[in-house]
Write a protein that holds these residues in place. Structure first.
Motif, PDB file in Angstrom:
ATOM      1  N   UNK A   1      68.346  23.067  -8.596  1.00 32.32           N
ATOM      2  CA  UNK A   1      68.811  23.864  -7.460  1.00 32.32           C
ATOM      3  C   UNK A   1      67.793  23.682  -6.349  1.00 32.32           C
ATOM      4  N   UNK A   2      68.243  23.127  -5.238  1.00 32.29           N
ATOM      5  CA  UNK A   2      67.357  22.809  -4.129  1.00 32.29           C
ATOM      6  C   UNK A   2      67.888  23.485  -2.871  1.00 32.29           C
ATOM      7  N   UNK A   3      66.989  24.120  -2.136  1.00 37.81           N
ATOM      8  CA  UNK A   3      67.394  24.757  -0.894  1.00 37.81           C
ATOM      9  C   UNK A   3      66.244  25.548  -0.318  1.00 37.81           C
ATOM     10  N   UNK A   4      66.426  26.037   0.889  1.00 38.13           N
ATOM     11  CA  UNK A   4      65.357  26.792   1.546  1.00 38.13           C
ATOM     12  C   UNK A   4      65.106  28.135   0.863  1.00 38.13           C
TER      13      UNK A   4
ATOM     14  N   UNK B   1      69.224  31.816  -2.453  1.00 36.39           N
ATOM     15  CA  UNK B   1      69.904  32.313  -3.647  1.00 36.39           C
ATOM     16  C   UNK B   1      69.617  31.566  -4.934  1.00 36.39           C
ATOM     17  N   UNK B   2      68.724  30.581  -4.905  1.00 36.20           N
ATOM     18  CA  UNK B   2      68.432  29.793  -6.116  1.00 36.20           C
ATOM     19  C   UNK B   2      67.951  30.679  -7.261  1.00 36.20           C
ATOM     20  N   UNK B   3      66.930  31.463  -7.010  1.00 39.01           N
ATOM     21  CA  UNK B   3      66.371  32.322  -8.051  1.00 39.01           C
ATOM     22  C   UNK B   3      67.361  33.403  -8.445  1.00 39.01           C
ATOM     23  N   UNK B   4      68.093  33.934  -7.500  1.00 40.78           N
ATOM     24  CA  UNK B   4      69.090  34.961  -7.800  1.00 40.78           C
ATOM     25  C   UNK B   4      70.143  34.409  -8.748  1.00 40.78           C
ATOM     26  N   UNK B   5      70.618  33.192  -8.514  1.00 39.11           N
ATOM     27  CA  UNK B   5      71.599  32.582  -9.403  1.00 39.11           C
ATOM     28  C   UNK B   5      71.026  32.423 -10.810  1.00 39.11           C
ATOM     29  N   UNK B   6      69.791  31.955 -10.919  1.00 42.38           N
ATOM     30  CA  UNK B   6      69.169  31.816 -12.235  1.00 42.38           C
ATOM     31  C   UNK B   6      69.012  33.169 -12.912  1.00 42.38           C
ATOM     32  N   UNK B   7      68.709  34.194 -12.142  1.00 43.62           N
ATOM     33  CA  UNK B   7      68.574  35.542 -12.708  1.00 43.62           C
ATOM     34  C   UNK B   7      69.931  36.072 -13.201  1.00 43.62           C
ATOM     35  N   UNK B   8      71.024  35.724 -12.530  1.00 45.07           N
ATOM     36  CA  UNK B   8      72.357  36.114 -13.001  1.00 45.07           C
ATOM     37  C   UNK B   8      72.669  35.377 -14.305  1.00 45.07           C
TER      38      UNK B   8
END
Length: 107
Positions: free
Chosen positions: A43-46, A50-57
């Motif tokens: 997951x790459x982005x600024x 939401x990268x970490x949020x998605x992983x936390x979900x």
């Protein structure tokens, strides 16, 4: 996906909105994602996208407010309870007052 194993992670129209004192903050919106067994995904982005949020979900550390998500064919909560996946945090989570052996044995 005929002939293939089921998805390890499958999200459809996934969304997560945090309620803050300044109003709602949409952290995830309409995420569709399928990760198959053996796939390597980045997951790459600024910062703040939401990268970490998605992983936390996925890890059942946050609950989505819309859409669906399955981990190994079951809900993230069920997968966590069954220990159906592993999760490594970005920041070290060692307790300095414990020995290495006791830190490793903790989970």
């Amino acid at each position: 996906m005929s002939g293939q194993s089921p998805a390890v992670v499958s999200a459809s129209k996934l969304g997560l909105t945090f309620q803050t004192n300044d109003g709602p903050v949409q952290a995830l919106s309409n995420v569709d994602l399928t990760i198959g067994k053996g796939e390597f995904v980045s997951f790459i982005g600024p910062s703040g996208c939401g990268k970490t949020t998605l992983l936390r979900v996925i890890a059942d550390l946050e609950k989505p407010t819309s859409g669906t998500i399955l981990v190994n064919g079951i809900s993230p909560e069920q997968a966590r309870e069954k220990r159906a996946y592993g999760y490594v945090f970005q920041a070290a989570a060692l307790f300095p007052w414990r020995t290495i052996e006791r830190n490793v044995a903790l989970p």
